[in-house]
Motif scaffolding. Structure first.
Motif, PDB file in Angstrom:
ATOM      1  N   MET A 172     -22.290  34.324  75.497  1.00 58.04           N
ATOM      2  CA  MET A 172     -22.395  34.901  76.855  1.00 58.04           C
ATOM      3  C   MET A 172     -23.425  34.170  77.722  1.00 58.04           C
ATOM      4  N   PHE A 173     -23.214  34.317  79.012  1.00 54.96           N
ATOM      5  CA  PHE A 173     -24.212  33.879  79.994  1.00 54.96           C
ATOM      6  C   PHE A 173     -24.177  34.855  81.173  1.00 54.96           C
ATOM      7  N   THR A 174     -25.285  34.915  81.906  1.00 52.32           N
ATOM      8  CA  THR A 174     -25.403  35.815  83.061  1.00 52.32           C
ATOM      9  C   THR A 174     -25.568  34.978  84.324  1.00 52.32           C
ATOM     10  N   LEU A 175     -24.820  35.361  85.341  1.00 51.67           N
ATOM     11  CA  LEU A 175     -24.800  34.590  86.577  1.00 51.67           C
ATOM     12  C   LEU A 175     -25.162  35.515  87.751  1.00 51.67           C
ATOM     13  N   SER A 176     -25.955  34.962  88.688  1.00 48.80           N
ATOM     14  CA  SER A 176     -26.292  35.707  89.906  1.00 48.80           C
ATOM     15  C   SER A 176     -26.233  34.755  91.104  1.00 48.80           C
ATOM     16  N   ILE A 177     -26.379  35.342  92.269  1.00 45.31           N
ATOM     17  CA  ILE A 177     -26.433  34.537  93.494  1.00 45.31           C
ATOM     18  C   ILE A 177     -27.830  34.719  94.080  1.00 45.31           C
ATOM     19  N   ASN A 178     -28.587  33.608  94.193  1.00 42.33           N
ATOM     20  CA  ASN A 178     -29.984  33.698  94.629  1.00 42.33           C
ATOM     21  C   ASN A 178     -30.091  33.890  96.150  1.00 42.33           C
ATOM     22  N   GLU A 179     -31.340  33.901  96.650  1.00 45.27           N
ATOM     23  CA  GLU A 179     -31.576  34.145  98.080  1.00 45.27           C
ATOM     24  C   GLU A 179     -30.994  33.048  98.961  1.00 45.27           C
ATOM     25  N   GLN A 180     -30.857  31.844  98.405  1.00 45.15           N
ATOM     26  CA  GLN A 180     -30.268  30.747  99.175  1.00 45.15           C
ATOM     27  C   GLN A 180     -28.743  30.785  99.180  1.00 45.15           C
ATOM     28  N   GLY A 181     -28.163  31.759  98.448  1.00 45.73           N
ATOM     29  CA  GLY A 181     -26.709  31.890  98.408  1.00 45.73           C
ATOM     30  C   GLY A 181     -26.056  30.983  97.381  1.00 45.73           C
ATOM     31  N   ASP A 182     -26.867  30.452  96.463  1.00 47.94           N
ATOM     32  CA  ASP A 182     -26.333  29.559  95.440  1.00 47.94           C
ATOM     33  C   ASP A 182     -26.162  30.301  94.107  1.00 47.94           C
ATOM     34  N   TYR A 183     -25.209  29.811  93.292  1.00 48.50           N
ATOM     35  CA  TYR A 183     -25.054  30.348  91.938  1.00 48.50           C
ATOM     36  C   TYR A 183     -26.280  29.981  91.111  1.00 48.50           C
ATOM     37  N   GLU A 184     -26.670  30.914  90.225  1.00 52.54           N
ATOM     38  CA  GLU A 184     -27.815  30.656  89.366  1.00 52.54           C
ATOM     39  C   GLU A 184     -27.595  31.346  88.021  1.00 52.54           C
ATOM     40  N   VAL A 185     -27.689  30.553  86.946  1.00 55.50           N
ATOM     41  CA  VAL A 185     -27.554  31.096  85.598  1.00 55.50           C
ATOM     42  C   VAL A 185     -28.906  31.655  85.185  1.00 55.50           C
ATOM     43  N   THR A 186     -28.978  32.959  84.922  1.00 50.54           N
ATOM     44  CA  THR A 186     -30.250  33.599  84.596  1.00 50.54           C
ATOM     45  C   THR A 186     -30.462  33.742  83.092  1.00 50.54           C
ATOM     46  N   SER A 187     -29.383  33.672  82.311  1.00 48.78           N
ATOM     47  CA  SER A 187     -29.536  33.728  80.842  1.00 48.78           C
ATOM     48  C   SER A 187     -28.311  33.101  80.198  1.00 48.78           C
ATOM     49  N   CYS A 188     -28.494  32.606  78.979  1.00 47.61           N
ATOM     50  CA  CYS A 188     -27.379  31.990  78.249  1.00 47.61           C
ATOM     51  C   CYS A 188     -27.639  32.158  76.750  1.00 47.61           C
ATOM     52  N   THR A 189     -26.691  32.806  76.056  1.00 48.64           N
ATOM     53  CA  THR A 189     -26.833  33.090  74.625  1.00 48.64           C
ATOM     54  C   THR A 189     -25.531  32.731  73.886  1.00 48.64           C
ATOM     55  N   PRO A 190     -25.627  31.808  72.937  1.00 49.87           N
ATOM     56  CA  PRO A 190     -26.780  30.988  72.559  1.00 49.87           C
ATOM     57  C   PRO A 190     -27.064  29.955  73.645  1.00 49.87           C
ATOM     58  N   ALA A 196     -28.124  23.496  82.785  1.00 50.23           N
ATOM     59  CA  ALA A 196     -28.687  23.110  84.086  1.00 50.23           C
ATOM     60  C   ALA A 196     -27.780  22.118  84.797  1.00 50.23           C
ATOM     61  N   GLU A 197     -27.194  21.185  84.025  1.00 55.19           N
ATOM     62  CA  GLU A 197     -26.288  20.199  84.606  1.00 55.19           C
ATOM     63  C   GLU A 197     -25.024  20.864  85.135  1.00 55.19           C
ATOM     64  N   LEU A 198     -24.494  21.805  84.344  1.00 54.39           N
ATOM     65  CA  LEU A 198     -23.288  22.513  84.778  1.00 54.39           C
ATOM     66  C   LEU A 198     -23.566  23.370  86.024  1.00 54.39           C
ATOM     67  N   GLN A 199     -24.735  23.986  86.070  1.00 58.65           N
ATOM     68  CA  GLN A 199     -25.107  24.800  87.235  1.00 58.65           C
ATOM     69  C   GLN A 199     -25.191  23.932  88.490  1.00 58.65           C
ATOM     70  N   LEU A 200     -25.814  22.755  88.372  1.00 60.48           N
ATOM     71  CA  LEU A 200     -25.937  21.855  89.515  1.00 60.48           C
ATOM     72  C   LEU A 200     -24.558  21.404  89.996  1.00 60.48           C
ATOM     73  N   LYS A 201     -23.670  21.095  89.069  1.00 58.58           N
ATOM     74  CA  LYS A 201     -22.328  20.669  89.440  1.00 58.58           C
ATOM     75  C   LYS A 201     -21.566  21.790  90.146  1.00 58.58           C
ATOM     76  N   LEU A 202     -21.774  23.040  89.690  1.00 61.44           N
ATOM     77  CA  LEU A 202     -21.145  24.190  90.339  1.00 61.44           C
ATOM     78  C   LEU A 202     -21.604  24.305  91.791  1.00 61.44           C
ATOM     79  N   ARG A 203     -22.895  24.119  92.015  1.00 65.14           N
ATOM     80  CA  ARG A 203     -23.430  24.212  93.372  1.00 65.14           C
ATOM     81  C   ARG A 203     -22.883  23.108  94.272  1.00 65.14           C
ATOM     82  N   GLU A 204     -22.668  21.939  93.670  1.00 61.41           N
ATOM     83  CA  GLU A 204     -22.178  20.813  94.462  1.00 61.41           C
ATOM     84  C   GLU A 204     -20.694  20.937  94.795  1.00 61.41           C
ATOM     85  N   THR A 205     -19.905  21.407  93.826  1.00 64.08           N
ATOM     86  CA  THR A 205     -18.446  21.443  94.008  1.00 64.08           C
ATOM     87  C   THR A 205     -17.928  22.824  94.399  1.00 64.08           C
ATOM     88  N   ASN A 206     -18.696  23.860  94.048  1.00 65.55           N
ATOM     89  CA  ASN A 206     -18.278  25.252  94.285  1.00 65.55           C
ATOM     90  C   ASN A 206     -16.968  25.575  93.545  1.00 65.55           C
TER      91      ASN A 206
END
Length: 225
Positions: A172-190, A196-206
């Motif tokens: 599992m992982f937990t996802l939120s939208i921060n104050e800047q309106g971007d996706y942000e992964v807040t937890s990931c298990t395992p 971090a790389e996948l999160q950055l790519k998500l922000r770039e490509t949406n």
């Protein structure tokens, strides 16, 4: 001779009487004139004394008026000075009021812009959440994915059927939208090294679908280690 002597005596007596009469009249006239002069002088003295007193009173009155005028002038000057100070304070307060009004208007404009930005971000966030909801069923059916809404408007993504030895084991992982309106992964298990790389790519490509698919691939690769 007797007649001449008598005549001379009579003439002598006449002159004596004449002199006496003339002297008495002169004395009387002189006395009357003296009394008249004295009365005139007294009258003039009284008149001029009265006039001088009136002039003294007039001078005192003029001096009193001058003092009153001086007092009034000082009072007016004092009031004019106070009025100048009041005008200065009023102008200063008006300037402060104007500055305050301008500052309030600037704050209103800034707040309005922030509200517009926030509203825009909220709309964008709602759209992103809505997209997530729409593909929820698709992900669950095809990827064995379950999504849950948890606290603070976060979404929890739970993958199953990844570990072939334990198909029910959750990844599992937990996802939120921060104050800047971007996706942000807040937890990931395992934990994943590439999160971090996948999160950055998500922000770039949406591209959210590709992001979720890549995380599943990373979990799958991790299960074989």
């Amino acid at each position: 001779e007797d007649e001449i002597t008598l005549f001379e005596r009579d003439m002598k007596e006449f002159w004596i009487q004449f002199k006496i009469s003339y002297s008495t009249e002169q004395i009387n006239q002189t006395s009357a004139l003296r009394d008249l002069c004295k009365e005139t002088i007294e009258a003039l003295s009284e008149k001029w004394s009265k006039k001088l007193k009136e002039e003294d009173l007039l001078i005192d009155k003029i001096q009193e008026y001058n003092n009153e005028i001086l007092q009034q002038s000082n009072y007016i000057a004092e009031k004019e000075e106070q009025l100048t100070e009041i005008k200065s304070k009023v102008n200063e307060e008006e300037e402060q009021q104007k500055n305050l009004t301008d500052s309030i208007q600037e704050l209103k404009d800034e707040l309005k812009k922030k509200m517009e930005i926030k509203s825009s971000k909220n709309e964008a966030a709602k759209e992103k959440v809505e997209r997530v909801r729409k593909i929820k069923t698709l992900f669950k059916e095809r990827l064995g994915l379950e999504m849950r809404r948890i606290h603070d408007e976060q979404l929890q993504f739970i993958f199953r059927h990844i570990d072939h030895k334990d198909p029910d084991k959750p990844y599992m992982f937990t996802l939120s939208i921060n104050e800047q309106g971007d996706y942000e992964v807040t937890s990931c298990t395992p934990p994943l090294d590439c999160i971090a790389e996948l999160q950055l790519k998500l922000r770039e490509t949406n591209n959210f679908s590709a992001f979720v698919a890549n995380i599943r691939k990373a979990f799958t690769a991790l299960s074989y280690k």
